[in-house]
Design an enzyme around this catalytic site. Sequence first.
Site, short mmCIF file in Angstrom:
data_model
loop_
_atom_site.label_atom_id
_atom_site.label_comp_id
_atom_site.label_asym_id
_atom_site.label_seq_id
_atom_site.Cartn_x
_atom_site.Cartn_y
_atom_site.Cartn_z
CB SER A 1 -9.42 0.70 0.41
OG SER A 1 -9.02 1.02 -0.89
CG ASP B 1 -2.25 0.66 1.00
OD1 ASP B 1 -2.26 1.90 0.92
OD2 ASP B 1 -3.27 -0.04 0.88
CG HIS C 1 -5.21 3.81 1.28
ND1 HIS C 1 -4.94 2.53 0.87
CD2 HIS C 1 -6.52 4.03 0.97
CE1 HIS C 1 -6.02 1.99 0.32
NE2 HIS C 1 -6.99 2.88 0.38
#
Length: 305
Positions: A243, A59, A99
Amino acid sequence: MTLPWHRPAVAQFPGLPAYGAPTSQMSLQPIPVVRMAGVTPEWAWGGADGGGVRVCVVDSGIDAAHPLVGAVDQAMTAVFDEDGNASVAPCEPVDPAGHGTACAGIVRSMAPNVSLSSMRVLTDSVNGTGRALLAGLEWAIEAGFDVINLSLATRKPELVPALHELADRAYFRRSVLVVSAHNMPIRSFPWPFASVISVASHDQPDPFLHYYNPSPPVEFYAYGVRVPVAWSGGGLTRSSGNSFAAPHITGLCALILSKHRWLTPAQLRAVLYQTARNVAIDGARHAAAELLPPGLPEGAAGAAR
Protein backbone atom coordinates in the site's frame (compact mmCIF):
# COMPACT_ATOMS: atom_id res chain seq x y z
CA MET A 1 -8.74 23.91 -23.02
CA THR A 2 -10.21 20.41 -22.84
CA LEU A 3 -7.45 17.88 -23.32
CA PRO A 4 -8.16 15.73 -26.38
CA TRP A 5 -8.17 12.48 -24.42
CA HIS A 6 -10.92 13.87 -22.18
CA ARG A 7 -13.28 14.51 -25.11
CA PRO A 8 -15.89 11.92 -26.05
CA ALA A 9 -14.91 9.71 -28.97
CA VAL A 10 -16.79 10.33 -32.22
CA ALA A 11 -18.62 7.12 -33.01
CA GLN A 12 -19.16 7.71 -36.73
CA PHE A 13 -18.70 10.15 -39.58
CA PRO A 14 -21.10 9.81 -42.54
CA GLY A 15 -19.59 7.64 -45.25
CA LEU A 16 -16.87 6.17 -43.00
CA PRO A 17 -16.71 3.04 -40.87
CA ALA A 18 -17.41 3.59 -37.17
CA TYR A 19 -14.70 5.47 -35.25
CA GLY A 20 -13.05 6.58 -38.50
CA ALA A 21 -12.24 10.18 -39.46
CA PRO A 22 -12.41 11.96 -42.87
CA THR A 23 -8.77 13.07 -42.79
CA SER A 24 -8.90 14.03 -46.49
CA GLN A 25 -11.34 16.79 -45.56
CA MET A 26 -10.42 17.72 -41.99
CA SER A 27 -7.20 18.08 -40.06
CA LEU A 28 -6.73 16.28 -36.79
CA GLN A 29 -5.42 18.26 -33.84
CA PRO A 30 -1.62 18.28 -33.81
CA ILE A 31 -0.25 16.50 -30.76
CA PRO A 32 3.01 17.71 -29.16
CA VAL A 33 5.65 15.01 -29.38
CA VAL A 34 7.68 13.80 -26.44
CA ARG A 35 11.00 12.32 -27.55
CA MET A 36 12.18 9.38 -25.47
CA ALA A 37 15.88 9.42 -26.31
CA GLY A 38 18.29 10.05 -23.43
CA VAL A 39 15.80 9.25 -20.68
CA THR A 40 17.49 9.67 -17.30
CA PRO A 41 16.18 10.66 -13.87
CA GLU A 42 17.37 14.21 -14.54
CA TRP A 43 15.45 14.30 -17.83
CA ALA A 44 12.43 12.60 -16.30
CA TRP A 45 11.81 14.61 -13.14
CA GLY A 46 14.78 16.84 -12.41
CA GLY A 47 13.49 20.21 -11.16
CA ALA A 48 9.84 19.07 -11.18
CA ASP A 49 7.49 19.61 -8.23
CA GLY A 50 4.23 18.07 -9.41
CA GLY A 51 2.62 21.40 -10.26
CA GLY A 52 -0.31 21.18 -12.68
CA VAL A 53 -0.88 17.45 -12.08
CA ARG A 54 -4.07 16.16 -10.44
CA VAL A 55 -3.84 13.05 -8.27
CA CYS A 56 -6.75 11.20 -6.70
CA VAL A 57 -6.23 8.82 -3.78
CA VAL A 58 -9.00 6.21 -3.85
CA ASP A 59 -8.88 4.87 -0.32
CA SER A 60 -10.24 5.53 3.20
CA GLY A 61 -10.26 9.31 2.79
CA ILE A 62 -7.61 11.97 3.41
CA ASP A 63 -7.20 14.05 6.56
CA ALA A 64 -6.65 17.55 5.16
CA ALA A 65 -5.71 18.79 8.64
CA HIS A 66 -2.61 16.62 8.75
CA PRO A 67 0.49 18.80 8.39
CA LEU A 68 2.18 16.28 6.07
CA VAL A 69 -0.74 16.28 3.65
CA GLY A 70 -1.74 19.89 3.05
CA ALA A 71 -4.64 21.03 0.91
CA VAL A 72 -7.18 18.54 -0.39
CA ASP A 73 -8.86 20.01 -3.45
CA GLN A 74 -11.82 17.62 -3.60
CA ALA A 75 -13.18 15.10 -1.12
CA MET A 76 -15.82 12.58 -2.15
CA THR A 77 -17.28 9.46 -0.59
CA ALA A 78 -19.30 6.46 -1.74
CA VAL A 79 -22.94 6.55 -0.64
CA PHE A 80 -25.75 4.01 -1.03
CA ASP A 81 -29.45 4.42 -1.73
CA GLU A 82 -32.25 2.33 -0.26
CA ASP A 83 -31.73 -0.37 -2.87
CA GLY A 84 -28.01 -0.62 -2.13
CA ASN A 85 -26.90 1.12 -5.32
CA ALA A 86 -23.66 3.07 -4.94
CA SER A 87 -22.97 6.62 -6.05
CA VAL A 88 -20.61 9.37 -4.90
CA ALA A 89 -21.19 12.59 -2.98
CA PRO A 90 -19.05 15.40 -1.56
CA CYS A 91 -17.81 14.97 2.01
CA GLU A 92 -15.44 16.54 4.50
CA PRO A 93 -11.72 15.77 3.97
CA VAL A 94 -11.39 13.35 6.87
CA ASP A 95 -9.96 9.85 7.26
CA PRO A 96 -11.10 7.82 10.29
CA ALA A 97 -8.90 4.87 9.28
CA GLY A 98 -5.65 6.69 8.44
CA HIS A 99 -4.71 4.52 5.46
CA GLY A 100 -5.53 7.06 2.75
CA THR A 101 -3.81 9.83 4.69
CA ALA A 102 -0.63 7.76 4.82
CA CYS A 103 -0.71 7.29 1.04
CA ALA A 104 -1.49 10.96 0.41
CA GLY A 105 1.37 12.09 2.65
CA ILE A 106 3.83 10.03 0.61
CA VAL A 107 2.59 11.56 -2.65
CA ARG A 108 2.76 15.08 -1.19
CA SER A 109 6.29 14.58 0.14
CA MET A 110 7.55 13.60 -3.30
CA ALA A 111 5.50 16.05 -5.39
CA PRO A 112 4.87 19.03 -3.07
CA ASN A 113 2.85 21.12 -5.55
CA VAL A 114 0.59 18.37 -6.81
CA SER A 115 -3.19 18.79 -6.60
CA LEU A 116 -4.48 16.09 -4.22
CA SER A 117 -8.06 14.83 -4.05
CA SER A 118 -9.74 12.07 -2.09
CA MET A 119 -12.29 9.45 -3.11
CA ARG A 120 -13.33 7.50 -0.03
CA VAL A 121 -14.42 3.91 -0.76
CA LEU A 122 -13.23 2.20 2.45
CA THR A 123 -14.83 2.23 5.88
CA ASP A 124 -13.35 3.07 9.25
CA SER A 125 -11.93 -0.47 9.48
CA VAL A 126 -10.26 -0.26 6.04
CA ASN A 127 -12.84 -2.55 4.46
CA GLY A 128 -15.21 -1.74 1.65
CA THR A 129 -17.68 -3.12 -0.83
CA GLY A 130 -17.18 -3.87 -4.49
CA ARG A 131 -20.00 -1.47 -5.35
CA ALA A 132 -18.23 1.38 -3.56
CA LEU A 133 -14.93 0.58 -5.28
CA LEU A 134 -16.50 0.57 -8.75
CA ALA A 135 -18.45 3.78 -8.15
CA GLY A 136 -15.47 5.61 -6.69
CA LEU A 137 -13.04 4.48 -9.36
CA GLU A 138 -15.45 5.40 -12.14
CA TRP A 139 -15.88 8.88 -10.64
CA ALA A 140 -12.11 9.41 -10.46
CA ILE A 141 -11.66 8.35 -14.09
CA GLU A 142 -14.52 10.48 -15.38
CA ALA A 143 -13.25 13.46 -13.36
CA GLY A 144 -10.10 13.36 -15.48
CA PHE A 145 -7.43 12.87 -12.82
CA ASP A 146 -3.95 12.45 -14.26
CA VAL A 147 -2.90 9.79 -11.74
CA ILE A 148 -5.12 7.63 -9.52
CA ASN A 149 -3.56 5.83 -6.55
CA LEU A 150 -5.30 2.58 -5.63
CA SER A 151 -3.60 0.99 -2.62
CA LEU A 152 -6.23 -1.70 -2.27
CA ALA A 153 -7.46 -4.83 -4.00
CA THR A 154 -10.44 -7.14 -4.15
CA ARG A 155 -10.51 -10.93 -4.20
CA LYS A 156 -13.98 -11.10 -5.77
CA PRO A 157 -13.72 -12.55 -9.31
CA GLU A 158 -17.21 -11.30 -10.14
CA LEU A 159 -15.83 -7.74 -10.10
CA VAL A 160 -13.14 -8.47 -12.69
CA PRO A 161 -15.16 -7.61 -15.84
CA ALA A 162 -16.24 -4.22 -14.48
CA LEU A 163 -12.75 -3.47 -13.14
CA HIS A 164 -11.22 -4.44 -16.47
CA GLU A 165 -13.58 -2.07 -18.29
CA LEU A 166 -12.72 0.79 -15.93
CA ALA A 167 -8.98 0.14 -16.13
CA ASP A 168 -9.10 0.19 -19.93
CA ARG A 169 -11.25 3.33 -19.90
CA ALA A 170 -8.69 5.01 -17.64
CA TYR A 171 -5.85 4.03 -19.97
CA PHE A 172 -7.51 5.60 -23.01
CA ARG A 173 -8.41 8.74 -21.05
CA ARG A 174 -4.81 9.04 -19.81
CA SER A 175 -5.78 8.56 -16.19
CA VAL A 176 -2.83 6.50 -15.00
CA LEU A 177 -3.86 3.86 -12.45
CA VAL A 178 -1.10 3.01 -9.97
CA VAL A 179 -2.19 -0.07 -8.04
CA SER A 180 -0.55 -1.93 -5.17
CA ALA A 181 -0.18 -5.69 -5.28
CA HIS A 182 -1.78 -7.71 -2.50
CA ASN A 183 0.36 -8.13 0.61
CA MET A 184 -0.33 -11.87 0.62
CA PRO A 185 0.46 -14.31 -2.21
CA ILE A 186 -3.17 -14.62 -3.24
CA ARG A 187 -5.09 -13.79 -6.38
CA SER A 188 -6.67 -10.35 -6.26
CA PHE A 189 -7.49 -7.47 -8.59
CA PRO A 190 -6.95 -5.02 -10.32
CA TRP A 191 -3.16 -4.99 -9.90
CA PRO A 192 -2.50 -7.88 -12.37
CA PHE A 193 -4.16 -5.99 -15.25
CA ALA A 194 -1.84 -4.94 -18.07
CA SER A 195 -3.46 -1.49 -18.31
CA VAL A 196 -2.38 -0.47 -14.79
CA ILE A 197 1.03 0.21 -13.23
CA SER A 198 1.40 -2.42 -10.52
CA VAL A 199 3.70 -1.97 -7.53
CA ALA A 200 5.16 -4.15 -4.77
CA SER A 201 7.71 -3.33 -2.08
CA HIS A 202 11.45 -3.19 -1.74
CA ASP A 203 13.15 -2.65 1.63
CA GLN A 204 15.61 0.19 0.91
CA PRO A 205 14.70 3.51 2.61
CA ASP A 206 14.85 5.69 -0.50
CA PRO A 207 11.63 7.20 -1.88
CA PHE A 208 12.96 7.69 -5.42
CA LEU A 209 14.58 4.28 -5.75
CA HIS A 210 12.54 1.89 -7.85
CA TYR A 211 13.27 -1.34 -9.66
CA TYR A 212 11.72 -3.06 -12.63
CA ASN A 213 10.52 -6.58 -11.91
CA PRO A 214 11.63 -8.89 -14.75
CA SER A 215 8.90 -11.37 -13.77
CA PRO A 216 5.57 -9.49 -13.87
CA PRO A 217 2.57 -9.13 -13.38
CA VAL A 218 3.98 -6.85 -10.65
CA GLU A 219 6.00 -4.40 -12.73
CA PHE A 220 7.85 -2.22 -10.23
CA TYR A 221 9.28 -2.36 -6.72
CA ALA A 222 9.27 0.81 -4.59
CA TYR A 223 9.98 1.70 -0.96
CA GLY A 224 7.41 -0.16 1.13
CA VAL A 225 9.06 -1.55 4.29
CA ARG A 226 9.10 0.47 7.53
CA VAL A 227 8.05 3.59 5.68
CA PRO A 228 7.52 6.76 7.78
CA VAL A 229 3.92 7.74 7.01
CA ALA A 230 1.41 10.38 8.09
CA TRP A 231 -1.11 8.94 10.50
CA SER A 232 -4.24 9.90 12.38
CA GLY A 233 -4.07 12.83 14.77
CA GLY A 234 -1.33 14.65 12.90
CA GLY A 235 1.34 12.15 13.85
CA LEU A 236 3.89 9.99 12.09
CA THR A 237 4.38 6.25 12.26
CA ARG A 238 6.29 3.55 10.42
CA SER A 239 4.38 0.99 8.45
CA SER A 240 5.08 -1.70 5.87
CA GLY A 241 3.08 -2.89 2.91
CA ASN A 242 2.62 -2.65 -0.81
CA SER A 243 0.00 0.00 0.00
CA PHE A 244 2.85 2.39 0.78
CA ALA A 245 5.03 1.35 -2.15
CA ALA A 246 2.36 2.36 -4.67
CA PRO A 247 2.17 6.07 -3.69
CA HIS A 248 5.93 6.35 -4.16
CA ILE A 249 5.39 5.43 -7.82
CA THR A 250 2.35 7.73 -7.91
CA GLY A 251 4.57 10.56 -6.68
CA LEU A 252 7.15 9.80 -9.36
CA CYS A 253 4.44 9.75 -12.02
CA ALA A 254 3.21 13.15 -10.84
CA LEU A 255 6.71 14.61 -11.06
CA ILE A 256 7.31 13.17 -14.52
CA LEU A 257 3.96 14.36 -15.87
CA SER A 258 4.43 17.84 -14.43
CA LYS A 259 7.60 18.12 -16.52
CA HIS A 260 6.42 16.18 -19.60
CA ARG A 261 2.69 16.88 -19.80
CA TRP A 262 2.05 15.10 -23.09
CA LEU A 263 3.42 11.70 -22.17
CA THR A 264 1.00 8.90 -22.90
CA PRO A 265 0.47 6.15 -20.30
CA ALA A 266 2.63 3.83 -22.41
CA GLN A 267 5.42 6.41 -22.52
CA LEU A 268 5.14 7.10 -18.79
CA ARG A 269 5.52 3.40 -18.08
CA ALA A 270 8.57 3.36 -20.37
CA VAL A 271 10.09 6.30 -18.45
CA LEU A 272 9.65 4.43 -15.16
CA TYR A 273 11.25 1.40 -16.79
CA GLN A 274 14.23 3.34 -18.14
CA THR A 275 14.85 5.11 -14.81
CA ALA A 276 14.64 1.92 -12.74
CA ARG A 277 17.86 1.21 -10.84
CA ASN A 278 18.35 -2.25 -12.35
CA VAL A 279 17.79 -1.22 -15.98
CA ALA A 280 21.06 -0.64 -17.83
CA ILE A 281 21.12 2.10 -20.47
CA ASP A 282 24.19 2.18 -22.74
CA GLY A 283 26.08 0.02 -20.28
CA ALA A 284 25.35 2.25 -17.28
CA ARG A 285 22.77 2.12 -14.52
CA HIS A 286 20.78 5.22 -13.63
CA ALA A 287 21.28 6.76 -10.20
CA ALA A 288 17.57 7.33 -9.80
CA ALA A 289 17.76 8.17 -6.12
CA GLU A 290 19.90 11.28 -6.34
CA LEU A 291 17.26 13.80 -7.46
CA LEU A 292 14.95 15.62 -5.07
CA PRO A 293 12.17 18.06 -5.96
CA PRO A 294 13.16 21.71 -5.51
CA GLY A 295 12.66 23.06 -2.01
CA LEU A 296 13.03 19.74 -0.20
CA PRO A 297 16.04 19.44 2.08
CA GLU A 298 18.23 16.35 2.00
CA GLY A 299 16.47 13.51 3.81
CA ALA A 300 13.01 15.11 3.60
CA ALA A 301 11.77 13.48 0.40
CA GLY A 302 9.30 10.66 0.80
CA ALA A 303 9.50 10.51 4.59
CA ALA A 304 8.98 14.11 5.74
CA ARG A 305 11.42 13.35 8.54
